[in-house]
Motif scaffolding. Structure first.
Motif, short mmCIF file in Angstrom:
data_model
loop_
_atom_site.label_atom_id
_atom_site.label_comp_id
_atom_site.label_asym_id
_atom_site.label_seq_id
_atom_site.Cartn_x
_atom_site.Cartn_y
_atom_site.Cartn_z
N ILE A 162 -4.97 7.62 -6.29
CA ILE A 162 -6.13 8.49 -6.49
C ILE A 162 -5.72 9.90 -6.07
N SER A 163 -6.12 10.88 -6.84
CA SER A 163 -5.68 12.24 -6.53
C SER A 163 -6.54 12.85 -5.43
N ALA B 100 -15.91 -3.55 -1.96
CA ALA B 100 -15.92 -2.22 -1.33
C ALA B 100 -14.67 -1.45 -1.75
N LYS B 101 -14.89 -0.24 -2.18
CA LYS B 101 -13.74 0.56 -2.62
C LYS B 101 -13.02 1.13 -1.39
N ILE B 102 -11.73 0.84 -1.32
CA ILE B 102 -10.94 1.26 -0.16
C ILE B 102 -9.87 2.24 -0.62
N VAL B 103 -9.72 3.31 0.15
CA VAL B 103 -8.62 4.24 -0.14
C VAL B 103 -7.75 4.34 1.12
N LEU B 104 -6.47 4.05 0.95
CA LEU B 104 -5.55 4.12 2.08
C LEU B 104 -4.83 5.47 2.06
N SER C 6 1.08 3.87 2.25
CA SER C 6 -0.24 3.48 1.74
C SER C 6 -0.16 2.87 0.34
N GLY C 7 0.79 3.34 -0.48
CA GLY C 7 0.92 2.80 -1.84
C GLY C 7 1.22 1.31 -1.85
N PRO C 8 2.34 0.90 -1.25
CA PRO C 8 2.65 -0.53 -1.22
C PRO C 8 1.59 -1.36 -0.49
N THR C 9 0.95 -0.77 0.54
CA THR C 9 -0.09 -1.53 1.26
C THR C 9 -1.30 -1.76 0.35
N PHE D 84 -4.79 4.21 -3.09
CA PHE D 84 -4.15 5.05 -2.07
C PHE D 84 -4.14 6.50 -2.52
N LEU D 85 -4.10 7.37 -1.54
CA LEU D 85 -4.13 8.81 -1.84
C LEU D 85 -2.72 9.27 -2.22
N GLN D 86 -2.65 9.75 -3.45
CA GLN D 86 -1.39 10.27 -3.97
C GLN D 86 -0.90 11.43 -3.11
N GLY D 87 0.34 11.36 -2.67
CA GLY D 87 0.91 12.48 -1.89
C GLY D 87 0.49 12.50 -0.43
N GLY D 88 -0.43 11.58 -0.06
CA GLY D 88 -0.85 11.46 1.35
C GLY D 88 -1.46 12.72 1.93
N VAL D 89 -1.49 12.77 3.25
CA VAL D 89 -2.09 13.91 3.95
C VAL D 89 -1.31 15.20 3.66
#
Ligand code: FE2
Length: 469
Positions: A10-11, A66-70, A78-81, A94-99
């Motif tokens: 997710i962007s 429930a929609k979860i975003v890691l 977060s991607g593999p998880t 998961f959030l693309q590119g992380g924090v």
């Protein structure tokens, strides 16, 4: 990025829109180390630990829809998880590119979704309107809990009809063993428009909280230190710049800090007996404070210490403490009489009850000893103040916990004849403290123990006392 990962990424823009619009419940879990989370995190996210325990205790409670975003640093964890969670049927992204790729600003330090054990305790002392929601399973809750809390298992907090029953006028604090489930719970409530904070570190942190209260003393200054979650009481006694500590608990550093704040230097440390319900900090405190360690000469310890027997007296500043052999709770228990005026009674005589004699599997024999010990203590002057090593769960300890010999004489159980007393005491079957055999072993050996092991080992209620009636 492989195609599966692409599908569940997710962007930053999309996540930001979701969080702003709140059109559907969204759980954003930040998987980075807690320090990084506290330093700066996406507003609306919650810190989550993704270990084996979380997989067992938290994941089954989260509704599959429930929609979860890691979130992690860069998406590599977060991607593999998220992919793994998808394979278990979760609606995980998961959030693309992380924090690192998040350009919408981070919430700093002030983590609104948590409350520390210390802060919660302060709020409770000030009688703020708080509702403690314990999100563990009913069997965990029935075993022990923070007094006054209500039990709503985590899975039910995702149900709008359950959430609708919560009071709107109270600050809600969610509670669990280590602060993971409760964070998810606070988040689940936030998604339903209810503000809640999770108890940071959970019941393990609550169990280690120490709170100090000065008790009116004469010659010496007496500070009663309460291990809030366990009901253990210990004492710092100061006279002429010197301090003595009786029955210290972990964390030992708290006593050094307290002594310093009161212009005292800890010179002597002692235990009343070999404790079964908590890990003694006597040896550790003596070590870090450079103080002399005193233990009962009637009990077995595998480490070096000065030993005290009945009638021994030690001085602290201008005050004197005399040891009295008071068997019955353990056969080697000592009580300490300060300046003939204050009795530190260990687990023999409490403010509203007596010690239990059965933790060493010799209930009948110990009950007889306990009777004789208590009767001899009742012969002390009536005005002597009794300062025990425990208090009952429901005690309001805000004024300090104590009784007097005069009041103790009126305990119905202390007015019984010996046989009646023994039958009553032996017949009172009580659950034993959790891990008590391991704790006794540790206290006998004097460690070794990692500080991080203590909270789990001690978790559970105080079970050292028998009611006075
Ligand atoms: Fe005890």
């Amino acid at each position: 990025m492989n195609t599966t990962l692409e599908k569940i990424s997710i962007s930053a823009d999309d996540l930001s829109k979701f969080l702003q619009n709140k059109t559907e419940p969204l759980l954003v879990f930040d998987l980075r180390p807690r320090e990084d989370f506290v330093e700066g995190h996406i507003n609306g996210s919650v810190h989550a630990v993704c270990d084996a325990r979380a997989k067992e205790t938290i994941m089954p409670k989260i509704p599959k829809d429930a929609k979860i975003v890691l979130v992690c640093d860069d998406g590599s964890v977060s991607g593999p998880t998220a992919e793994m969670m998808q394979s278990y049927g979760f609606n995980a992204y998961f959030l693309q590119g992380g924090v690192r790729g998040w350009d919408k600003g981070l919430a700093k330090k002030n983590v609104e979704s948590i409350v520390s054990a210390e802060e919660l305790w302060q709020d409770m002392q000030k009688k703020r309107e708080i509702m403690l929601v314990d999100v563990r399973e009913p069997d965990e809750f029935s075993d022990f809990r923070i007094p006054g809390s209500m039990n709503i298992p985590l899975v039910n907090l995702f149900k709008p009809d359950v959430v609708a029953t919560l009071p709107k006028d109270k600050k809600i604090v969610t509670v669990c063993p280590h602060g993971n489930r409760s964070m998810v719970a606070a988040f689940a409530l936030a998604r339903n428009g209810i503000e809640a904070r999770g108890l940071f570190g959970g019941l393990a942190a609550w169990g280690q909280l120490l709170s100090a209260k000065e008790i009116a003393g004469d010659r010496a200054k007496i500070i009663q230190i309460r291990k809030v979650g366990k009901g253990c009481l210990s004492y710092l006694i100061g006279s002429d710049g010197e301090a003595l500590v009786i029955d210290p608990v972990h964390p030992a550093e708290k006593y050094v800090e307290l002594a310093r704040e009161n212009g005292l230097k800890i010179a002597k440390v002692m235990d009343t007996h070999q404790h079964a319900d908590h890990v003694s900090a006597a040896k550790e405190l003596a070590r870090i404070a450079g103080a002399e360690l005193f233990m009962s000469g009637y009990e077995n310890y595998d480490f070096q210490s000065s030993r005290l027997v009945d009638g021994d007296a030690i001085t602290i500043g201008r005050s004197e403490v005399r040891a009295i052999h008071t068997p019955g709770h353990t056969s080697g228990s000592l009580s300490y009489l300060l300046d003939g005026r204050y009795l530190f009674s260990g687990d023999i005589l409490f403010a509203d009850g007596i010690g239990r004699p059965d933790l060493r599997d010799k209930a009948k024999e110990f009950a007889g000893e306990l009777y004789n010990t208590l009767q001899s203590l009742l012969r002390l002057p009536a005005h002597v103040t009794v300062l025990p090593a425990h208090h009952a769960e429901e005690t309001d300890a805000s004024k300090g916990v104590s009784t007097t010999i005069d009041k103790a004489k009126r305990f119905p159980i202390l007015q019984m004849q010996q046989n009646e007393f023994i039958n009553k005491v032996v017949g009172t079957v009580m659950p034993r403290p959790m891990n008590y055999e391991k704790i006794i072993q540790l206290n006998k050996a004097g460690g070794p123990l990692k500080n991080s092991e203590i909270p789990d080992l001690e978790m559970g209620p105080n079970r050292c006392a028998i009611n006075a009636s």
